[in-house]
Design an enzyme around this catalytic site. Structure first.
Site, mmCIF file in Angstrom:
data_model
loop_
_atom_site.group_PDB
_atom_site.id
_atom_site.type_symbol
_atom_site.label_atom_id
_atom_site.label_comp_id
_atom_site.label_asym_id
_atom_site.label_seq_id
_atom_site.Cartn_x
_atom_site.Cartn_y
_atom_site.Cartn_z
ATOM 1 N N HIS A 177 0.949 -1.035 -0.135
ATOM 2 C CA HIS A 177 -0.033 -0.375 0.138
ATOM 3 C C HIS A 177 0.924 1.344 0.103
ATOM 4 O O HIS A 177 1.904 1.369 1.151
ATOM 5 C CB HIS A 177 -0.988 0.145 1.612
ATOM 6 N N GLU A 189 0.899 4.172 1.747
ATOM 7 C CA GLU A 189 1.233 4.125 2.705
ATOM 8 C C GLU A 189 2.760 3.231 3.808
ATOM 9 O O GLU A 189 2.782 4.096 4.184
ATOM 10 C CB GLU A 189 0.004 4.015 3.861
HETATM 11 C C1 PEP Z 1 -6.750 2.985 -0.090
HETATM 12 O O1 PEP Z 1 -6.641 3.288 1.492
HETATM 13 O O2 PEP Z 1 -5.908 1.620 -0.227
HETATM 14 C C2 PEP Z 1 -7.285 4.380 -0.532
HETATM 15 C C3 PEP Z 1 -8.098 4.094 -1.896
HETATM 16 O O3 PEP Z 1 -8.134 5.115 0.463
HETATM 17 P P1 PEP Z 1 -9.395 5.941 0.055
HETATM 18 O O4 PEP Z 1 -10.487 5.133 -0.785
HETATM 19 O O5 PEP Z 1 -10.058 6.823 1.203
HETATM 20 O O6 PEP Z 1 -8.643 6.883 -1.280
#
Ligand code: PEP
Length: 253
Positions: A96, A98
């Site tokens: 991800h 993050e």
């Molecule tokens: C995610 O956390 O992978 C994501 C896409 O978050 P959001 O839908 O809030 O943009």
């Protein structure tokens, strides 16, 4: 080829036990019947076991948001793939944005995580996506290609693999890639998957779109030929919104 859409909710670091149970009750109430899409909720580690009990008897599956690549050892604060299996997980998100950009996870580390997770039967949702300056510099394809190369190779188990294209500039920002932008990158990713796994397998692999998917934009995104559902952050925390997104995926079949 008809690919069964796959919608996964990434809870990130949200929900205590009370809120999580209320959310799951909402999902259970509205997703009672047979689904023609795969659905997973990827909860914080501490909620995996109780949420596994909440989804019992439904077609919703459980996933984690990360894992370590070793199965056990002196890795304070980490959780291993066998531990996720023991907690009831079928899925794990790897790479991800993050994890890449806030926690500095390298391509080498992510490759080890993909291999270790599949080795114990976990289905990996492998995330890729460019940052805003990459896109503005015209480097989107170069970035996602290198993220694919870092982690994927022909020896992986493609039955245990889903890709998630998540442009970093669209995650949690309310800015969504347009259907044309998403389709263009998804088609590129599928072509690259063909180079690694062969064309037939690439046609079978699902590529989710992630980045501010909401009930109001899900239909247009999921109708793109190479978009096979979504990885959903913020909107998965509200049962009605997550259900509406799942319905959009069902309607796209
Ligand atoms: C995610 O956390 O992978 C994501 C896409 O978050 P959001 O839908 O809030 O943009």
């Amino acid at each position: 080829m008809n690919r069964r859409p796959f919608v996964a909710g990434n809870w990130k670091m949200h929900n205590d036990l009370v809120a999580a149970r209320a959310l799951m009750a909402g999902l259970r109430a509205e997703l009672g019947g047979a689904l023609n899409v795969d659905v997973a909720v990827c909860t914080p580690f501490t909620l995996l076991y109780p949420m596994g009990r909440e989804i019992d008897g439904t077609s919703i599956k459980l996933g984690a948001q990360n894992c370590h690549f070793e199965s056990k050892g002196a890795f304070t604060g980490e959780v291993s793939p066998p531990m996720l299996v023991a907690a009831g997980c079928d899925y794990v998100i790897v790479g991800h944005s993050e994890r890449r950009h806030v926690f500095g996870e390298s391509g080498d580390m992510l490759r080890k995580k993909v291999v270790a997770a599949q080795a114990v039967g976990l289905h990996v949702i492998y995330c890729i996506g460019e940052q805003l300056d990459d896109r503005e510099a015209g480097n989107t394809e170069r970035v996602v290609e290198s993220q694919l190369q870092e982690a994927l190779s022909a020896d992986l188990n493609t039955d245990l693999l889903t890709l998630a294209y998540e442009p970093v500039w669209a995650i949690g920002t309310g800015k969504t890639a347009s259907p044309d932008q998403a389709q263009s990158v998804h088609a590129f990713v599928r072509a690259k998957l063909g180079g690694v796994f062969g064309q037939e397998t690439a046609q079978r692999l699902r590529i989710q779109y992630g980045g501010s998917v909401k009930p109001g934009n899900a239909k247009a995104l999921f109708e793109c030929p190479d978009v096979d559902g979504g990885l959903v952050g913020g909107a998965c925390l509200v049962a009605d919104d997550f259900v509406a997104i799942i319905s959009a995926a069902q309607d796209s079949v």
